[in-house]
Design an enzyme around this catalytic site. Structure first.
Site, short mmCIF file in Angstrom:
data_model
loop_
_atom_site.label_atom_id
_atom_site.label_comp_id
_atom_site.label_asym_id
_atom_site.label_seq_id
_atom_site.Cartn_x
_atom_site.Cartn_y
_atom_site.Cartn_z
N SER A 88 0.82 -1.20 0.00
CA SER A 88 0.00 0.00 0.00
C SER A 88 0.86 1.26 0.00
O SER A 88 2.04 1.22 0.37
CB SER A 88 -0.90 0.01 1.23
OG SER A 88 -1.84 -1.04 1.19
N GLU A 121 -7.51 -2.61 -8.14
CA GLU A 121 -8.37 -2.40 -6.97
C GLU A 121 -7.95 -1.16 -6.16
O GLU A 121 -7.45 -1.28 -5.04
CB GLU A 121 -8.33 -3.64 -6.07
CG GLU A 121 -8.90 -4.87 -6.72
CD GLU A 121 -8.57 -6.14 -5.95
OE1 GLU A 121 -9.14 -7.19 -6.31
OE2 GLU A 121 -7.75 -6.09 -5.02
N PRO A 122 -8.15 0.04 -6.70
CA PRO A 122 -7.81 1.23 -5.93
C PRO A 122 -8.86 1.53 -4.86
O PRO A 122 -10.05 1.29 -5.06
CB PRO A 122 -7.82 2.33 -7.00
CG PRO A 122 -8.83 1.85 -8.00
CD PRO A 122 -8.69 0.35 -8.03
N GLY A 123 -8.42 2.06 -3.74
CA GLY A 123 -9.34 2.51 -2.69
C GLY A 123 -8.89 3.85 -2.16
O GLY A 123 -9.51 4.88 -2.38
N ARG A 124 -7.74 3.83 -1.45
CA ARG A 124 -7.17 5.04 -0.88
C ARG A 124 -7.01 6.14 -1.93
O ARG A 124 -7.29 7.31 -1.67
CB ARG A 124 -5.80 4.71 -0.28
CG ARG A 124 -5.07 5.89 0.35
CD ARG A 124 -3.57 5.61 0.46
NE ARG A 124 -3.26 4.27 0.90
CZ ARG A 124 -3.03 3.91 2.15
NH1 ARG A 124 -3.08 4.81 3.11
NH2 ARG A 124 -2.74 2.67 2.45
N ARG A 175 -4.51 5.42 12.27
CA ARG A 175 -3.34 5.19 11.44
C ARG A 175 -2.03 5.71 12.04
O ARG A 175 -1.00 5.02 11.95
CB ARG A 175 -3.55 5.76 10.05
CG ARG A 175 -4.66 5.05 9.27
CD ARG A 175 -4.74 5.52 7.82
NE ARG A 175 -3.55 5.13 7.08
CZ ARG A 175 -2.59 5.96 6.69
NH1 ARG A 175 -2.67 7.25 6.97
NH2 ARG A 175 -1.55 5.51 6.02
N TYR A 209 0.62 2.82 12.35
CA TYR A 209 1.67 2.77 11.34
C TYR A 209 2.64 3.94 11.40
O TYR A 209 3.54 4.04 10.56
CB TYR A 209 1.07 2.78 9.93
CG TYR A 209 -0.16 1.97 9.70
CD1 TYR A 209 -1.33 2.56 9.24
CD2 TYR A 209 -0.16 0.60 9.95
CE1 TYR A 209 -2.47 1.83 9.01
CE2 TYR A 209 -1.31 -0.15 9.74
CZ TYR A 209 -2.47 0.46 9.26
OH TYR A 209 -3.60 -0.27 9.04
N CYS A 213 -6.80 8.08 26.34
CA CYS A 213 -5.86 7.84 27.44
C CYS A 213 -4.69 6.97 26.98
O CYS A 213 -4.48 5.86 27.48
CB CYS A 213 -6.58 7.17 28.60
SG CYS A 213 -6.86 8.29 29.97
N TYR A 262 -9.55 4.91 5.31
CA TYR A 262 -9.12 4.13 6.47
C TYR A 262 -9.31 4.81 7.82
O TYR A 262 -8.95 4.23 8.84
CB TYR A 262 -7.67 3.66 6.33
CG TYR A 262 -7.48 2.77 5.14
CD1 TYR A 262 -8.00 1.48 5.13
CD2 TYR A 262 -6.84 3.22 3.99
CE1 TYR A 262 -7.87 0.66 4.02
CE2 TYR A 262 -6.70 2.41 2.88
CZ TYR A 262 -7.21 1.13 2.91
OH TYR A 262 -7.08 0.33 1.81
#
Length: 479
Positions: free
Chosen positions: A227, A305-308, A348, A352, A379, A409
């Site tokens: 990705s 298969e694009p998404g982002r 995210r 990551y 917290c 995401y």
């Protein structure tokens, strides 16, 4: 002079600037306030509260159309699947279909959203490394166009479900091709050790088994190399390897399709510079054509298969600043700006180390920039929304803070950590705003707690003081 705590790539010090490619196309300041899609974020916040995720429908549609057009220009035959895991709501699914894209799902829940939205089941692809038997059954019965087989046992399960439904199910086989791409580099070894796909060496035996099952129709192979990939090099290497496998498995039953997956990167900050999607499509097509010519085979129908890439740049999350806390360190001062959201609506950065860009949305400021870290309200010390950003030194409680490129995401990964209701997803088009997903309420959270309804009633019937049960009575009630 550089700030000693500032990352090397954080070089844009205009704390009001909206970097092109990071913020949604058409984003602008009107009398200082940030507008997206023709609507004022300040006015949206006044009506809907914060935090909220705003998605510019026009940008989503334009990007869906653009990537479809780019790959249709590069390949003679191609299918574009929108990767629903990036952001899937009923309206988003409808936008994708209206723009000529298919829909990729990977759970029963995503399948249900697509079907309820009116998506033709034949235009749906079903992914996942551990699809349950119930999910497989639901997909087969609904008439899902293609399943992606991820393991030998899954081939048997899909075949059995298709036989029960008296249909022949189209399937692809996911291959772990040994290429892992990450931004500007790829490594071709030591990446078969992962949960997805079948190693290349194991593919011939499993393909033979799939072809033995009369309720399955193997239409091609599938791979996905990673990705947030910025160029075509890794995609091209993967395509060459996949075509070689594709050719070796053809024989008298040549496979008609090849799915090369997604993972096309976007700019989250000014430091990111992904290649134009038209360039990536063209270079990938060159690699496929060259490999097919060398192998002496016809170019199969390609799928991606694009998404982002489609929804990421179209989204902006808007928060309200709650506290501002300068922290003096040996190397310098870092200003912590805490907002009314965080890892519950954007996991995210914690998962990551993802980087984002932020701006004050409710006003422009002539104050000198200060190095800020935007923190969430959860917290956890790791609850950081934006690790490092130049914000005006007069940032203060009550300011609206917008974070760019949150369309992908963020909603999909959102949680109720600390019993925080998830924010709404709003769409804007030509200045008009409407909800795609409503804001959760405290009542929504409490409605799932069995101890607050049926559980309490059962305890009362048993004569148990649910507020102060002793060990014996609690154990007895549990038993």
């Amino acid at each position: 002079m550089p700030h000693p705590l500032a990352p090397q790539l954080l070089d844009v010090r205009d704390a009001n600037a909206l970097v092109e490619g990071v913020w949604p196309a058409g984003a602008e300041r009107v009398e200082g306030a940030l507008h997206i899609g023709g609507a004022s974020l300040t006015e949206i916040a006044a009506q809907h509260g914060t935090p909220f995720l705003l998605v510019d429908e026009t940008v989503v549609r334009e990007r869906a159309r653009r990537i479809r057009t780019a790959f249709e220009a590069a390949f003679a035959a191609v299918d574009v699947y929108y990767a629903g895991k990036a952001l899937l709501t009923a309206d988003v699914a409808r936008w994708m279909r209206e723009e000529g894209l298919r829909i990729d799902v990977c759970t029963g829940g995503e399948l249900a959203v697509a079907l309820r939205a009116g998506v033709d089941p034949a235009a749906i692809g079903f992914h996942g490394n551990n699809k349950s038997e119930a999910e497989i059954e639901a997909g087969v019965v609904a008439g899902v166009g293609t399943f992606v087989i991820d393991s030998p046992v899954e081939a048997e399960r899909i075949a059995a479900a298709a036989a029960r439904a008296d249909r022949v199910q189209r399937v692809r086989l996911r291959i772990s091709v040994g290429v892992h791409a990450s931004t500007h580099e790829f490594l071709a070894t030591s990446h078969e050790d992962q949960k997805f796909g079948i190693p290349v060496a194991d593919a011939p035996a499993l393909v033979a088994r799939i072809r033995e099952l009369p309720s399955l129709d193997l239409v091609g192979l599938h791979t996905h190399i990673g990705s947030q990939i910025f160029d075509a090099e890794g995609f091209s290497e993967s395509a060459r390897r996949m075509l070689a496998l594709h050719a070796s498995l053809g024989g008298s039953e040549a496979l008609p399709e090849l799915n090369l997956g997604g993972g096309f990167g976007i700019a989250y900050t000014a430091a990111d510079s992904p290649e134009p999607i038209e360039t990536i499509a063209g270079r990938l097509a060159d690699a496929v054509l060259a490999a097919a010519d060398e192998l002496g085979i016809a170019v199969p129908r390609i799928a991606i298969e694009p998404g982002r890439w489609i929804v990421g740049p179209a989204g902006v999350t808007v928060y309200t600043v709650g506290t501002v806390k300068p922290v003096a360190l040996e190397q310098g001062t870092r200003t912590y700006v805490s907002v009314d959201g965080g890892m519950g609506d954007n996991a995210r950065p914690a998962l990551y180390g993802a980087q984002y860009a932020a701006r004050i949305a409710s006003r422009a400021s002539a104050a000198e920039p200060t190095l800020a870290r935007v923190a969430g309200r959860h917290c956890e010390s790791g609850d950081i929304v934006v690790d490092a950003e130049w914000l005006p030194a007069d940032v203060q409680p009550g300011d609206l803070l917008a974070v760019a490129a949150t369309g992908a995401y963020c909603h999909s990964l959102a949680s109720n950590y600390n019993a925080a209701p998830r924010p709404p997803v709003l769409a804007v088009r030509d200045g008009a705003v409407r909800p795609l997903v409503r804001r959760e309420s405290i009542d929504d959270l409490l409605a799932r707690d069995a101890g607050l309804d049926a559980g309490l009633a059962a305890s009362a019937d048993a004569g148990i003081d649910a507020a102060h049960p002793d060990d014996d009575s609690y154990g007895a009630a549990s038993a």
